[in-house]
Design a protein around this motif. Sequence first.
Motif: not given
Length: 195
Positions: A14-18, A24-32
Amino acid sequence: MILQLHKRKMAIAGMLMTVYLVIHMLTNLSFFCEDSFSSFYAWYNGSIVRWLVLVVMATAVGIHVKAAVKIRKANAKARRIQYTKHDKFHIPAPFVTVSIIFLLSFILVHVFQTLNFDSENVYGELQQLFQSEIMVLFYLAGLFVLMMHLSHSLANVLQTLGKTSVTCHAMVWVAVLLLSGGFASIPLYIYFVMP
């Protein structure tokens, strides 16, 4: 002793997935910033890293789910009589089961969709995906279930570590809301702001 081993396995997976979710969220925020997003995902999708991450995350999910099932079976055997009164808000077990099945389905659909994206145009693929109201709602529902699961899981980890203060639990909620908000910002931006 065996139950503790399963709990440890589930917590580590679970910690590994977190950690992966945060990255993943931080790289996705580069969408902007379209250029940064496109260049990162062109590199990521064209390298072996993508497949290594997929294998590690699939293994972590498998370990996490298998351990959770074993723990749940052991707990059900140990507690033959249900509690008549709960000191906290109680979510019925069948509802938890349905939400976990939905979360797994959400993850599988998300992975399947991204694997079928044109790796040269991930930005455009995301734009097209989130023009659909159904996909936006499905994604937001998946994020909501993920948020509830993470808040519960991280609170349990803190409790196991002896951190039971209101401040610690408030920090978990803030972290989970920031993570979910980061993920949700992209489909909401595409659907409501982009042409």
